[in-house]
Design a protein around this motif. Sequence first.
Motif, PDB file in Angstrom:
ATOM      1  N   ASN A 270       0.854  -1.175   0.000  1.00  0.00           N
ATOM      2  CA  ASN A 270       0.000   0.000   0.000  1.00  0.00           C
ATOM      3  C   ASN A 270       0.900   1.238   0.000  1.00  0.00           C
ATOM      4  O   ASN A 270       1.144   1.854   1.025  1.00  0.00           O
ATOM      5  N   VAL A 271       1.388   1.571  -1.203  1.00  0.00           N
ATOM      6  CA  VAL A 271       2.428   2.586  -1.337  1.00  0.00           C
ATOM      7  C   VAL A 271       1.982   3.937  -0.774  1.00  0.00           C
ATOM      8  O   VAL A 271       2.761   4.630  -0.119  1.00  0.00           O
ATOM      9  N   VAL A 272       0.730   4.289  -1.006  1.00  0.00           N
ATOM     10  CA  VAL A 272       0.238   5.591  -0.526  1.00  0.00           C
ATOM     11  C   VAL A 272       0.316   5.657   1.001  1.00  0.00           C
ATOM     12  O   VAL A 272       0.765   6.657   1.573  1.00  0.00           O
ATOM     13  N   ALA A 273      -0.096   4.571   1.660  1.00  0.00           N
ATOM     14  CA  ALA A 273      -0.047   4.553   3.130  1.00  0.00           C
ATOM     15  C   ALA A 273       1.389   4.658   3.626  1.00  0.00           C
ATOM     16  O   ALA A 273       1.672   5.310   4.631  1.00  0.00           O
ATOM     17  N   ILE A 274       2.309   4.033   2.916  1.00  0.00           N
ATOM     18  CA  ILE A 274       3.718   4.082   3.316  1.00  0.00           C
ATOM     19  C   ILE A 274       4.236   5.524   3.217  1.00  0.00           C
ATOM     20  O   ILE A 274       4.862   6.032   4.143  1.00  0.00           O
ATOM     21  N   VAL A 275       3.931   6.172   2.095  1.00  0.00           N
ATOM     22  CA  VAL A 275       4.419   7.544   1.919  1.00  0.00           C
ATOM     23  C   VAL A 275       3.755   8.474   2.936  1.00  0.00           C
ATOM     24  O   VAL A 275       4.410   9.352   3.506  1.00  0.00           O
TER      25      VAL A 275
END
Length: 215
Positions: free
Chosen positions: A187-192
């Motif tokens: 979940n790239v958005v959550a990581i960023v």
Amino acid sequence: MEDRNAKIKGPYLQRSIQARIEAFFLDNLGKVATREQLLKVSTDPVTGRQPENWHQRLSELRTDKGYTILSWRNRGTLKASEYMMPDAERRSTASRRMRPTSATWKKVLSKHNNRCAWIEGGITCNLKNGDIDPIGGGTVRLTPDHKTPHSLHAETDPKDPSKWQPFCGRHQVMKKNYWDDETGWLNVVAIVQSASEEQKRVVFKFLQNYFEDTP
Ligand SMILES: [Zn+2]
């Protein structure tokens, strides 16, 4: 035109985070809910404490209760951090989260020396039951992590120690927040979103370069 946005019609006084999120979605079928609204609804109505694990409770509404909750990943009209429950239908096949048998769990624990097996940057977490988590605080309690939740073999997995690993609570939450059980993608958005200001700048620079190179 009908308003597409969800409204908080509460107060939602249900005891559990999951029940408050569920009530909020059922009040807003087909409407777009934002991350901010979910955070607000998740916040304990008595103590005002804002939970870190609301995202985990949201995915349990999908996995345990069988609701459909869409995000930008499966519905193009939704943006990042937007969610929608299209209807109140629940899949009857939804089952409780699979768990290893207690014999299997014992083997898993001993294989990992009773320590959290989360690896980050080549370093294993290594917290054990009863430790005080130096980062998250609180007493560590190791629980089983199903390594590949999207390849479910309900017959064999609970008895196969190689399918499981022990995680501390903080790393269970981390995996649930940053890993999408449904797609198996990060979940790239959550990581960023959870990255530091400095890390966000690095990502921003990277994306600027990336899109400048794209004709
Ligand atoms: Zn850990």
